[in-house]
Design a protein around this motif. Structure first.
Motif, short mmCIF file in Angstrom:
data_model
loop_
_atom_site.label_atom_id
_atom_site.label_comp_id
_atom_site.label_asym_id
_atom_site.label_seq_id
_atom_site.Cartn_x
_atom_site.Cartn_y
_atom_site.Cartn_z
N LYS A 252 14.98 2.79 -9.82
CA LYS A 252 15.30 1.82 -8.77
C LYS A 252 14.54 2.18 -7.50
O LYS A 252 14.48 3.35 -7.10
CB LYS A 252 16.81 1.82 -8.49
CG LYS A 252 17.25 0.81 -7.45
CD LYS A 252 18.76 0.77 -7.31
CE LYS A 252 19.30 2.03 -6.67
NZ LYS A 252 20.75 1.95 -6.40
N ILE A 253 13.95 1.19 -6.86
CA ILE A 253 13.23 1.38 -5.61
C ILE A 253 13.86 0.47 -4.56
O ILE A 253 14.19 -0.68 -4.85
CB ILE A 253 11.73 1.04 -5.77
CG1 ILE A 253 11.07 2.05 -6.70
CG2 ILE A 253 11.02 1.02 -4.42
CD1 ILE A 253 9.59 1.83 -6.89
N PRO A 254 14.07 0.99 -3.34
CA PRO A 254 14.66 0.16 -2.27
C PRO A 254 13.91 -1.16 -2.12
O PRO A 254 12.68 -1.20 -2.16
CB PRO A 254 14.51 1.04 -1.04
CG PRO A 254 14.53 2.43 -1.56
CD PRO A 254 13.81 2.36 -2.89
N GLY A 255 14.69 -2.23 -1.95
CA GLY A 255 14.11 -3.56 -1.88
C GLY A 255 13.09 -3.71 -0.76
O GLY A 255 12.07 -4.39 -0.93
N GLY A 256 13.36 -3.08 0.38
CA GLY A 256 12.45 -3.19 1.52
C GLY A 256 11.07 -2.65 1.20
O GLY A 256 10.05 -3.22 1.61
N ILE A 257 11.04 -1.55 0.48
CA ILE A 257 9.75 -0.95 0.10
C ILE A 257 8.99 -1.88 -0.85
O ILE A 257 7.79 -2.11 -0.69
CB ILE A 257 9.97 0.43 -0.55
CG1 ILE A 257 10.53 1.42 0.48
CG2 ILE A 257 8.66 0.96 -1.14
CD1 ILE A 257 10.85 2.78 -0.09
N LEU A 258 9.71 -2.43 -1.84
CA LEU A 258 9.05 -3.33 -2.78
C LEU A 258 8.53 -4.58 -2.10
O LEU A 258 7.44 -5.07 -2.41
CB LEU A 258 10.02 -3.72 -3.90
CG LEU A 258 10.14 -2.78 -5.10
CD1 LEU A 258 11.12 -3.35 -6.10
CD2 LEU A 258 8.79 -2.57 -5.76
N ALA A 260 7.53 -4.83 0.99
CA ALA A 260 6.34 -4.47 1.76
C ALA A 260 5.13 -4.33 0.84
O ALA A 260 4.03 -4.81 1.15
CB ALA A 260 6.59 -3.17 2.53
N VAL A 261 5.32 -3.64 -0.29
CA VAL A 261 4.23 -3.46 -1.25
C VAL A 261 3.76 -4.81 -1.78
O VAL A 261 2.55 -5.07 -1.90
CB VAL A 261 4.66 -2.55 -2.41
CG1 VAL A 261 3.62 -2.54 -3.51
CG2 VAL A 261 4.92 -1.13 -1.90
N ALA A 262 4.72 -5.68 -2.11
CA ALA A 262 4.36 -7.01 -2.63
C ALA A 262 3.56 -7.80 -1.60
O ALA A 262 2.64 -8.55 -1.95
CB ALA A 262 5.62 -7.78 -3.03
N GLY A 263 3.92 -7.63 -0.31
CA GLY A 263 3.18 -8.32 0.73
C GLY A 263 1.74 -7.87 0.81
O GLY A 263 0.82 -8.68 0.92
N VAL A 264 1.53 -6.55 0.71
CA VAL A 264 0.17 -6.01 0.74
C VAL A 264 -0.62 -6.44 -0.50
O VAL A 264 -1.76 -6.90 -0.41
CB VAL A 264 0.20 -4.47 0.84
CG1 VAL A 264 -1.21 -3.91 0.70
CG2 VAL A 264 0.83 -4.04 2.16
N VAL A 265 0.03 -6.32 -1.67
CA VAL A 265 -0.64 -6.70 -2.92
C VAL A 265 -0.99 -8.18 -2.91
O VAL A 265 -2.06 -8.60 -3.36
CB VAL A 265 0.24 -6.35 -4.15
CG1 VAL A 265 -0.38 -6.91 -5.43
CG2 VAL A 265 0.41 -4.85 -4.26
N GLY A 266 -0.06 -8.98 -2.37
CA GLY A 266 -0.32 -10.41 -2.28
C GLY A 266 -1.54 -10.73 -1.45
O GLY A 266 -2.36 -11.59 -1.82
N LEU A 267 -1.73 -10.03 -0.35
CA LEU A 267 -2.90 -10.23 0.50
C LEU A 267 -4.18 -9.84 -0.21
O LEU A 267 -5.26 -10.36 0.09
CB LEU A 267 -2.75 -9.43 1.80
CG LEU A 267 -1.67 -9.91 2.77
CD1 LEU A 267 -1.52 -8.94 3.92
CD2 LEU A 267 -2.00 -11.31 3.28
N LEU A 268 -4.06 -8.92 -1.15
CA LEU A 268 -5.23 -8.44 -1.88
C LEU A 268 -5.51 -9.23 -3.17
O LEU A 268 -6.35 -8.86 -3.97
CB LEU A 268 -5.06 -6.95 -2.23
CG LEU A 268 -4.95 -6.00 -1.04
CD1 LEU A 268 -4.67 -4.58 -1.52
CD2 LEU A 268 -6.24 -6.02 -0.22
N GLY A 269 -4.73 -10.30 -3.36
CA GLY A 269 -4.97 -11.13 -4.54
C GLY A 269 -3.90 -11.06 -5.60
O GLY A 269 -4.06 -11.64 -6.67
#
Length: 322
Positions: A252-258, A260-269
């Motif tokens: 399990k990973i804290p939702g806030g971290i996921l 944030a990561v999804a936002g960065v990954v989204g910007l990268l395609g």
């Protein structure tokens, strides 16, 4: 009695076609869709865009049945207008086609999206409060079909089903992504493990549709279609691992971290891969849908959840879920 499947080239339409030809070997299945698929000769394809008036050049009788699956459904993923144009105008044109041809029976596949996103348990009596363009469009489409039935309420039969996540061979959706995420070590519980995710096996869904056709003479029926009780994401993951022989630890990973990561990954395609904050947020919200009405309808399930996963796995030669 023949069958017109509106949007029959897709996932559910393919499984329904197979079942119809198994149960009614001599029937004709017409597939009305913008994408061609004759299901290896099991159906007759007719090019049809539900956003326009429906005209076909084949005989139609009042004993024939319409299954309306046509929809823009992946969310997020489409401009708002696309949901309304296809789902609402499509419902109007399908009902006009039924009216013109004197067809008396329609099965309409809606969604649990009209309930809106909330943790509370939803039954068929729950007031719909959709909060997405997709959910709004599907609720309006339900009402359009209901108006069609009410015009000749003593003759017409309408069955509306609201399935949870539908899984099975050819799905290429939530459960497929979940399986490959676990298998490749890329799936993590997003903030919690107890998120409820109502779901139904596609073979069970189409069998239930035929069951209601046989046991429903007239009027309007509305059914949530999901295993009862609905499973949590942790239960789904563990059963999926067991049924497919995967040895993986999911943390399990804290939702806030996921997020944030999804936002960065989204910007990268990553949006092209379905990785974006909206999808992560969707994973963190329960779809807590009650399937008790279905369970009490007299219909006997053919599969437990684990048996359904094993059957899907078997359909892929026990190699993977896809």
């Amino acid at each position: 009695m023949n069958f017109f499947i509106i949007g029959g080239s897709g996932f559910i339409g393919t499984h329904l076609t197979n079942l119809l030809k198994e149960v009614f070997p001599t029937c004709i299945v017409y597939n009305l869709d913008i994408i061609e698929n004759n299901h290896d000769g099991k159906s007759i394809y007719i090019n049809c865009d539900v956003r326009s008036d429906i005209h076909i050049g084949v005989p139609v009788t009042s004993e024939d049945v319409i299954f309306n699956f046509a929809a823009v459904h992946r969310t997020p993923g489409h401009p708002d207008q696309a949901y309304f144009e296809t789902n609402i105008r499509g419902a109007e044109n399908v009902c006009a086609f039924a009216e013109k041809c004197g067809i008396k029976k329609i099965v309409f596949t809606s969604s649990i999206a009209p309930y809106g996103a909330a943790e509370d348990l939803k039954t068929e009596e729950t007031l719909p409060t959709p909060n997405t363009p997709y959910g709004i469009s599907k609720l309006v489409a339900e009402k359009i079909h209901t108006i069609w039935q009410a015009k000749k309420s003593n003759e017409r039969q309408l069955t509306i089903v609201r399935p949870g996540v539908v899984f099975g061979k050819g799905e290429n959706g939530n459960f497929t992504r979940l399986y490959w995420g676990i298998r490749e070590g890329k799936f993590f519980y997003p903030g919690r493990k107890d998120t409820v995710k109502a779901c139904i096996y596609v073979k069970e869904l189409v069998r239930f549709m035929l069951y209601r056709l046989e046991h429903h003479d007239k009027g309007v029926e509305l059914y949530n279609c999901t295993f009862e009780p609905a499973y949590t994401i942790e239960q789904i993951v563990e059963i999926m691992k067991k049924a497919t022989g995967m040895q993986r630890t999911v943390i399990k990973i804290p939702g806030g971290i996921l997020m944030a990561v999804a936002g960065v990954v989204g910007l990268l395609g990553g949006k092209a891969l379905g990785i974006c904050p909206a999808r992560v947020k969707k994973l963190m919200i329960s779809t807590n849908i009650c399937g008790k009405k279905l369970a009490d309808s007299g219909y006997e399930f053919h599969y437990t959840f684990e048996e359904a996963i094993r059957d899907w796995y078997k359909d892929n030669d026990n190699l993977y879920l896809r």
